[in-house]
Design an enzyme around this catalytic site. Structure first.
Site, PDB file in Angstrom:
ATOM      1  N   LYS A 112       0.641  -1.165   0.001  1.00  0.00           N
ATOM      2  CA  LYS A 112      -0.035  -0.129  -0.004  1.00  0.00           C
ATOM      3  C   LYS A 112       0.941   1.312   0.121  1.00  0.00           C
ATOM      4  O   LYS A 112       0.488   2.111  -0.753  1.00  0.00           O
ATOM      5  CB  LYS A 112      -1.044  -0.011   1.294  1.00  0.00           C
ATOM      6  CG  LYS A 112      -1.877  -1.125   1.344  1.00  0.00           C
ATOM      7  CD  LYS A 112      -2.737  -1.176   2.397  1.00  0.00           C
ATOM      8  CE  LYS A 112      -2.221  -1.084   3.950  1.00  0.00           C
ATOM      9  NZ  LYS A 112      -1.435  -2.515   4.028  1.00  0.00           N
ATOM     10  N   ARG A 167      -9.937   0.003   8.614  1.00  0.00           N
ATOM     11  CA  ARG A 167      -9.481  -0.925   9.142  1.00  0.00           C
ATOM     12  C   ARG A 167     -10.455  -2.133   9.863  1.00  0.00           C
ATOM     13  O   ARG A 167      -9.942  -3.309  10.007  1.00  0.00           O
ATOM     14  CB  ARG A 167      -8.193  -0.838   9.900  1.00  0.00           C
ATOM     15  CG  ARG A 167      -7.047  -0.864   9.310  1.00  0.00           C
ATOM     16  CD  ARG A 167      -5.754  -0.534  10.319  1.00  0.00           C
ATOM     17  NE  ARG A 167      -4.768  -1.430   9.990  1.00  0.00           N
ATOM     18  CZ  ARG A 167      -3.919  -1.267   9.333  1.00  0.00           C
ATOM     19  NH1 ARG A 167      -3.763   0.064   8.757  1.00  0.00           N
ATOM     20  NH2 ARG A 167      -2.769  -1.806   9.374  1.00  0.00           N
ATOM     21  N   ARG A 216      12.274  -6.490   5.525  1.00  0.00           N
ATOM     22  CA  ARG A 216      11.966  -5.092   6.099  1.00  0.00           C
ATOM     23  C   ARG A 216      12.395  -4.929   7.540  1.00  0.00           C
ATOM     24  O   ARG A 216      13.222  -4.046   7.885  1.00  0.00           O
ATOM     25  CB  ARG A 216      10.921  -4.447   5.794  1.00  0.00           C
ATOM     26  CG  ARG A 216      10.604  -2.814   6.304  1.00  0.00           C
ATOM     27  CD  ARG A 216       9.371  -2.020   5.856  1.00  0.00           C
ATOM     28  NE  ARG A 216       8.498  -2.643   6.777  1.00  0.00           N
ATOM     29  CZ  ARG A 216       6.981  -2.580   6.400  1.00  0.00           C
ATOM     30  NH1 ARG A 216       6.732  -1.653   5.602  1.00  0.00           N
ATOM     31  NH2 ARG A 216       6.104  -3.007   7.090  1.00  0.00           N
ATOM     32  N   ARG A 262      11.584  -1.686  11.486  1.00  0.00           N
ATOM     33  CA  ARG A 262      10.331  -1.387  11.785  1.00  0.00           C
ATOM     34  C   ARG A 262       9.578  -1.949  13.121  1.00  0.00           C
ATOM     35  O   ARG A 262       9.857  -3.326  13.090  1.00  0.00           O
ATOM     36  CB  ARG A 262       9.530  -1.027  10.730  1.00  0.00           C
ATOM     37  CG  ARG A 262       8.242  -0.460  11.097  1.00  0.00           C
ATOM     38  CD  ARG A 262       7.519  -0.038   9.894  1.00  0.00           C
ATOM     39  NE  ARG A 262       5.969  -0.696  10.038  1.00  0.00           N
ATOM     40  CZ  ARG A 262       5.009  -0.589   9.090  1.00  0.00           C
ATOM     41  NH1 ARG A 262       5.143   0.048   7.986  1.00  0.00           N
ATOM     42  NH2 ARG A 262       3.719  -0.905   9.430  1.00  0.00           N
ATOM     43  N   ARG A 290      -0.401  -8.779  13.182  1.00  0.00           N
ATOM     44  CA  ARG A 290      -1.091  -7.850  12.219  1.00  0.00           C
ATOM     45  C   ARG A 290      -1.834  -8.810  11.255  1.00  0.00           C
ATOM     46  O   ARG A 290      -2.866  -8.201  10.906  1.00  0.00           O
ATOM     47  CB  ARG A 290       0.053  -7.139  11.633  1.00  0.00           C
ATOM     48  CG  ARG A 290       0.682  -6.056  12.591  1.00  0.00           C
ATOM     49  CD  ARG A 290       1.899  -5.568  11.997  1.00  0.00           C
ATOM     50  NE  ARG A 290       1.867  -4.949  11.013  1.00  0.00           N
ATOM     51  CZ  ARG A 290       3.174  -4.869  10.069  1.00  0.00           C
ATOM     52  NH1 ARG A 290       4.441  -5.427  10.638  1.00  0.00           N
ATOM     53  NH2 ARG A 290       3.203  -4.503   9.069  1.00  0.00           N
TER      54      ARG A 290
END
Ligand code: AP5
Ligand code: MG
Length: 187
Positions: free
Chosen positions: A13, A88, A127, A133, A144
């Site tokens: 996204k 969401r 990542r 992160r 998640r």
């Protein structure tokens, strides 16, 4: 044009919104990025959100809606926007409909990026290793993906029922996917 980008964590996204905002000359509004900026600034909102985000759970609807409303009221959003990370859950869907109705700016199109779970995990693990992160730890990623399945997936049905949903294959090079999205928006 007012676009909602939908897709699981790691579906691209943010990556696609960064390209689309240049092509369409409209701002990219990411609730995740707004929240990460608040955490970084250590604002009261950021302090409330930090631990929840690190676990990979959803920040409260009221906090996120307030933040989004403030952002949508900024001048640049009058030309349209690419919304990434909102709505969401079903309650956020209703809140968005009401908010945009009040602003007289309904969503034109929701684009859903379709990516296999295997590929999502691969991207997020990478990542996590490259950039660190906070919510890319294996445990937070699991949470998640579960939150997405349980709470966010119904959002897709909401836009489909309104006849505003387009599904785009989200695997391939970043440019290939961007082309697919732009082509789907022309239809
Ligand atoms: P948010 O920031 O929205 O994160 P997310 O939905 O989990 O998704 P990501 O940002 O990880 O993935 P993405 O789809 O943007 O993919 P990206 O382009 O980065 O939310 C974070 C947290 O904030 C939430 O968990 C929650 O706590 C809170 N929050 C946010 N919004 C909220 C809301 N509305 N309500 C409540 N809480 C909220 O790509 C991922 C990786 O893949 C990158 O490394 C990228 O370089 C790579 N990649 C992308 N495309 C490709 C490609 N084509 N090929 C190879 N690699 C690729
Ligand atoms: Mg993102």
């Amino acid at each position: 044009m007012r676009i909602v980008l939908l897709g699981a964590p790691g579906s691209g996204k943010g990556t696609q919104a960064a390209l689309l905002k240049e092509r369409l000359a409209i701002p990219h509004i990411s609730t995740g990025e707004l929240l990460r900026a608040a955490v970084k600034a250590n604002s009261p909102l950021g302090q409330q959100a930090k631990a929840v985000m690190e676990r990979g759970e959803l920040v409260s609807d009221a906090i996120v809606l307030g933040m989004l409303e403030e952002r949508l009221n900024q001048a640049d959003a009058a030309a349209g926007f690419i919304l990434d990370g909102y709505p969401r859950n079903p309650a956020q869907c209703d809140a968005l409909d009401q908010l945009l109705e009040r602003l007289n700016q309904p969503v034109d199109r929701a684009v859903q990026l379709d990516v296999s779970e295997e590929m999502l995990l691969q991207r997020l693990v990478k990542r996590g290793a490259d950039q660190g992160r906070a919510d890319d730890s294996p445990e937070a990623v699991r949470t998640r993906l579960g939150v997405y399945r349980d709470q966010t997936a119904p959002v897709i049905d909401h836009f489909a029922a309104q006849g505003r949903l387009t599904r785009v294959a989200g695997e391939g090079t970043v440019e290939e996917i961007a082309e697919r999205i732009v082509a789907s928006l022309r239809q």
